[in-house]
Design a protein around this motif. Structure first.
Motif, PDB file in Angstrom:
ATOM      1  N   VAL A  22       0.833  -1.198   0.000  1.00 53.25           N
ATOM      2  CA  VAL A  22       0.000   0.000   0.000  1.00 53.25           C
ATOM      3  C   VAL A  22       0.868   1.249   0.000  1.00 53.25           C
ATOM      4  O   VAL A  22       0.604   2.219  -0.727  1.00 53.25           O
ATOM      5  CB  VAL A  22      -0.944  -0.007   1.222  1.00 53.25           C
ATOM      6  N   ASP A  23       1.931   1.239   0.819  1.00 53.83           N
ATOM      7  CA  ASP A  23       2.817   2.400   0.905  1.00 53.83           C
ATOM      8  C   ASP A  23       3.751   2.520  -0.297  1.00 53.83           C
ATOM      9  O   ASP A  23       4.186   3.629  -0.638  1.00 53.83           O
ATOM     10  CB  ASP A  23       3.662   2.332   2.181  1.00 53.83           C
ATOM     11  N   HIS A  24       4.085   1.396  -0.911  1.00 56.90           N
ATOM     12  CA  HIS A  24       4.996   1.392  -2.058  1.00 56.90           C
ATOM     13  C   HIS A  24       4.366   0.581  -3.191  1.00 56.90           C
ATOM     14  O   HIS A  24       4.760  -0.565  -3.449  1.00 56.90           O
ATOM     15  CB  HIS A  24       6.358   0.818  -1.670  1.00 56.90           C
ATOM     16  N   PRO A  25       3.366   1.155  -3.883  1.00 59.38           N
ATOM     17  CA  PRO A  25       2.647   0.406  -4.909  1.00 59.38           C
ATOM     18  C   PRO A  25       3.510  -0.020  -6.094  1.00 59.38           C
ATOM     19  O   PRO A  25       3.151  -0.942  -6.823  1.00 59.38           O
ATOM     20  CB  PRO A  25       1.547   1.378  -5.352  1.00 59.38           C
ATOM     21  N   LYS A  26       4.657   0.645  -6.282  1.00 59.80           N
ATOM     22  CA  LYS A  26       5.574   0.264  -7.357  1.00 59.80           C
ATOM     23  C   LYS A  26       6.751  -0.549  -6.825  1.00 59.80           C
ATOM     24  O   LYS A  26       7.727  -0.777  -7.547  1.00 59.80           O
ATOM     25  CB  LYS A  26       6.095   1.514  -8.073  1.00 59.80           C
ATOM     26  N   GLY A  27       6.644  -1.017  -5.576  1.00 62.53           N
ATOM     27  CA  GLY A  27       7.765  -1.706  -4.967  1.00 62.53           C
ATOM     28  C   GLY A  27       8.741  -0.710  -4.380  1.00 62.53           C
ATOM     29  O   GLY A  27       8.560   0.507  -4.494  1.00 62.53           O
ATOM     30  N   LYS A  28       9.790  -1.214  -3.770  1.00 64.21           N
ATOM     31  CA  LYS A  28      10.766  -0.326  -3.131  1.00 64.21           C
ATOM     32  C   LYS A  28      12.173  -0.482  -3.676  1.00 64.21           C
ATOM     33  O   LYS A  28      12.948   0.469  -3.706  1.00 64.21           O
ATOM     34  CB  LYS A  28      10.781  -0.556  -1.615  1.00 64.21           C
TER      35      LYS A  28
END
Length: 356
Positions: free
Chosen positions: A282-288
């Protein structure tokens, strides 16, 4: 007698039974003419920087090189002192060596040309995460360096350099990592398999200790930050539940191990078999994790070792990057486990492969 034959015939446990990194590179140059002298020197430069970084890490508890610098990097992360040291030493080694014309680092907002006015004598671009997992250094846990190498077209100039280097990971000419732990290992591929070298501090040389690495297919470990489980997709939570299920025949289940350093978790799984996951949340919808200097080099390496790397929906090495610091979800490791993750994430549970 060739290097290969002497390494094969000498007794184990002696210095004569292994070859140095430089000897290995020279040996490969003889067998692979496309490996130029400049390319060999480039790998040497990376290894020299790794030795200096290792030296600083080993003294971290004695000298004032732990903690934060007080600045925030381009990733909006608080920069550690060892981040800054590692970044500086890699740039210095590559600049001094003269084989690299362009670098891109996690710690820098833009790529850095190493040749004035675009007058590139050599055609290599190197992207790197200078110190992956650097938050671990304050507690004496393992960390690593990741690097990726591309070649530039002949007609590139300084202004166009970044655009032409933003290419799929399948076009890398070399990639690898250095794991700083109980020992220091330099693991890399040039597209002809994966080999690992361990630093002998007594002689200051990386020695070939893990030739022709292949990642086991057997289920062994999975690595993920399960503190974020409430932010995972329902499909991923179902996959994790499946991972934890005991094998009905053996009573064994895959074990969870998570160090918090991508290099360290990946290195363990490469040797023992397993799956590393940093999914979209949710916080990193494109991954980290960053594509150019984290996911791509490790994906190139793991495929050369018989494994796979995926976003959960697409092969990592097929992605077309649009910026230096682009992020991506990542599922990387033993092929059966990556395929199982893809099956769950894509709603194809019926296609889950049988695990060894």
């Amino acid at each position: 007698m060739s290097h290969a034959s002497s390494a094969d015939q000498a007794s184990p446990g002696t210095l004569e039974s292994v070859m140095t990194l430089e000897q290995f590179i020279l040996d490969r140059r003889e067998r692979f003419p496309q490996s130029t002298g400049a390319f060999s020197r480039l790998l040497r430069d990376v290894s020299v920087a790794a030795k200096i970084i290792n030296h600083n890490i080993r003294r971290a508890g004695i000298l004032d090189v732990v903690g934060e610098t007080g600045t925030v990097n381009v990733q909006d992360e608080r920069q550690k002192k060892l981040d800054e040291i590692a970044d500086r030493e890699l740039e210095r080694a590559l600049r001094r060596g003269g084989e690299c014309c362009l670098i891109g680092s996690e710690e820098q907002p833009d790529t850095i040309p190493l040749s004035p006015q675009g007058n590139f004598q050599e055609r290599f671009a190197v992207f790197f995460d200078p110190l992956d997992g650097s938050s671990n250094t304050d507690v004496n846990a393992s960390v690593g360096t990741i690097f990726s190498v591309y070649t530039l077209p002949e007609d590139v100039d300084e202004k166009a350099s970044l655009d032409v280097t933003l290419r799929p990971g399948s076009e890398q000419v070399a990639a690898g990592y250095v794991a700083y732990g109980s020992s220091t290992m330099f693991v890399f591929t040039t597209g002809n398999g994966v080999n690992g070298f361990t630093l002998d501090p007594g002689i200051g040389e990386f020695l070939l200790t893990h030739p022709n690495l292949q990642i086991p297919e057997a289920r062994a470990m999975y690595s993920i930050n399960e503190a974020d489980i409430e932010d995972f997709s329902p499909e991923l939570r179902s996959f994790l539940k499946w991972l934890k299920t005991k094998d009905p025949e053996t009573g064994h289940r895959i074990r969870a191990r998570y160090i918090g350093s991508f290099v360290s978790d990946f290195h363990r799984n490469l040797l023992t078999g397993g799956l590393y996951m940093y999914p979209a949340t949710v916080d990193h919808p494109k991954g980290k994790l960053r594509l150019m200097y984290e996911a791509n080099p490790m994906a190139f390496l793991v495929e050369q070792a018989g494994g796979q790397a995926s976003t959960g929906h697409q092969r990592i090495l097929d992605l077309h990057p649009d910026n230096l610091h682009q992020r991506t979800p990542l599922f990387i490791g033993s092929s059966p486990l990556v395929e199982a993750a893809e099956a769950y994430l894509q709603g194809r549970e019926e296609d889950i492969p049988d695990l060894p």
